[in-house]
Design an enzyme around this catalytic site. Structure first.
Site, PDB file in Angstrom:
ATOM      1  N   ASP A 173    -102.695-111.226  57.742  1.00 35.65           N
ATOM      2  CA  ASP A 173    -102.123-110.127  58.531  1.00 35.65           C
ATOM      3  C   ASP A 173    -103.113-109.710  59.627  1.00 35.65           C
ATOM      4  O   ASP A 173    -102.801-108.882  60.478  1.00 35.65           O
ATOM      5  CB  ASP A 173    -101.700-108.948  57.643  1.00 35.65           C
ATOM      6  N   GLU A 222    -113.927-109.296  49.710  1.00 31.35           N
ATOM      7  CA  GLU A 222    -114.314-109.019  51.097  1.00 31.35           C
ATOM      8  C   GLU A 222    -115.370-107.921  51.174  1.00 31.35           C
ATOM      9  O   GLU A 222    -115.185-106.815  50.639  1.00 31.35           O
ATOM     10  CB  GLU A 222    -113.059-108.633  51.908  1.00 31.35           C
TER      11      GLU A 222
HETATM   12  O1  KIV Z   1    -105.808-111.114  57.088  1.00 32.29           O
HETATM   13  C1  KIV Z   1    -106.807-111.835  56.925  1.00 32.29           C
HETATM   14  O2  KIV Z   1    -107.198-112.628  57.787  1.00 32.29           O
HETATM   15  C2  KIV Z   1    -107.532-111.690  55.671  1.00 32.29           C
HETATM   16  C3  KIV Z   1    -108.877-112.355  55.575  1.00 32.29           C
HETATM   17  C4  KIV Z   1    -109.856-111.540  56.291  1.00 32.29           C
HETATM   18  C5  KIV Z   1    -109.259-112.631  54.183  1.00 32.29           C
HETATM   19  O3  KIV Z   1    -107.079-111.047  54.788  1.00 32.29           O
END
Ligand code: KIV
Length: 264
Positions: free
Chosen positions: A44, A182
Site C-alpha cells: 500500500d 518493520e
Molecule cells: O506497503 C509496503 O510497501 C510495505 C513494506 C514497507 C513492507 O508494507
C-alpha cells in the site's frame, strides 16, 4: 515454477535468506521477477510512491486490485503478496475475508498482508481458514501513522517489545505464513526470528531476520521525499532519468532529435 509457501518454509528451515521487494507496475514487476526475487509485495506504499500521497491511508481496494493484477501478469516465478489497504480488513471479519478473496479471485494474488497484532487475529484466522495465505506485519505499521504520530522505531521499551513478541507468536498460531517486522531493534527481531517456526521478513529490523524487504523506489533512488536510515540506495535512478529527459528536451529544441537515423 512459482515460489510458494512451501518454498518459504523450506528456506527458513535451511537457513537460506528470503528476498522480497515491492512492485506496482509491469516494467518493475517484470524486472524484479527476472532478477529472481522470491516474493513481490504490491504494497500500500503505492499510495506514497506511485500516487504521491502523504501516507498509505488513502489507497483503495479497487486501486490495489488494479495494480496487483498487473504485477501478477508481469511475473512467472515470484510469489505475489497483495497488501490489504487501510479499512479493508479492520471493520469486520466478513469484510476482511471478502476483500482477501477479491485479491485472489480478481487479481490472482498468492497471499495477502495485513498490519497489526492481537486486534486482528480473528481476521487472520478466518482468511487462513478460507485457504488464503496471510503475511502479518508488526512493529512500525504505517496504517497506524495517525496514532503513532510519525514513522518511529518501535519496540524500544520492554513493554512494547514484549507486546510485539507476543503478537508474533499469536500471528503464527492464527495461521500466518510469515511476518514482516518493520523498524524494530535488531536484537528484538533476532529473538522473534529464533522463537518462530514461520519466517520473519525485516525492513529496518536488522540482519537476523529470515528475509529482507524494501520499497523498490527507495532502493532505486526514485523517492525523494525522505530516505529512512534502513534504506540502501543502490542507484540514483531519479537523477539518471532526469538527465535523460533534459537531454531529450534540449535535442528537440535544437533540432538534433530526430536525426536521419530516426526518420523515414
Ligand atoms: O506497503 C509496503 O510497501 C510495505 C513494506 C514497507 C513492507 O508494507
Amino acid at each position: 515454477m512459482r515460489f510458494t509457501v512451501v518454498d518459504l518454509f523450506n528456506k527458513k528451515k535451511q537457513r537460506q535468506k528470503i528476498t522480497m521487494l515491492t512492485a506496482y507496475d509491469y516494467p518493475f514487476a517484470h524486472l524484479v521477477d527476472e532478477a529472481g526475487i522470491d516474493m513481490i509485495l504490491v504494497g500500500d506504499s503505492l499510495s506514497m510512491v506511485i500516487q504521491g500521497k502523504e501516507t498509505t491511508l488513502p489507497v483503495t481496494m479497487d486501486e490495489m486490485i488494479y495494480h496487483t493484477k498487473i504485477v501478477v501478469n508481469a511475473t512467472k516465478r515470484a510469489m505475489v503478496v497483495a497488501d490489504m489497504p487501510f479499512m479493508s480488513y479492520q471493520i469486520s471479519v466478513q469484510e476482511a475475508v471478502r476483500n482477501a478473496g477479491r485479491f485472489v479471485k480478481e487479481a490472482g494474488a498468492h497471499a495477502v498482508k495485513l498490519e497489526g497484532g492481537r486486534e486482528i487475529l480473528p481476521q487472520i484466522k478466518a482468511i487462513t481458514e478460507s485457504e488464503i495465505p496471510v503475511v502479518g506485519h508488526l512493529g512500525l505499521t504505517p496504517q497506524a501513522i495517525l496514532r503513532m504520530g510519525g514513522y518511529r522505531l518501535q519496540g524500544k521499551l520492554p513493554e512494547q517489545a514484549n507486546r510485539i513478541k507476543e503478537d508474533a507468536v499469536s500471528l503464527q498460531e492464527a495461521g500466518a505464513v510469515a511476518v514482516v517486522l518493520e523498524v524494530i531493534p535488531s536484537e528484538l527481531a533476532k529473538e522473534i526470528t529464533e522463537s518462530l517456526q514461520i519466517p520473519t521478513i525485516g525492513i529496518g529490523a536488522g540482519p537476523y531476520c529470515d528475509g529482507q524487504v524494501l520499497v523498490i523506489h527507495d532502493l532505486l533512488g526514485l523517492f525523494e521525499k525522505f530516505t529512512p536510515k534502513f534504506v540502501k540506495r543502490y542507484i540514483n535512478l531519479r537523477e539518471e532519468v532526469l538527465n535523460a529527459i533534459k537531454q531529450y528536451k534540449e535535442e528537440v529544441e535544437k533540432g538534433i532529435f530526430p536525426g536521419p537515423e530516426h526518420s523515414f
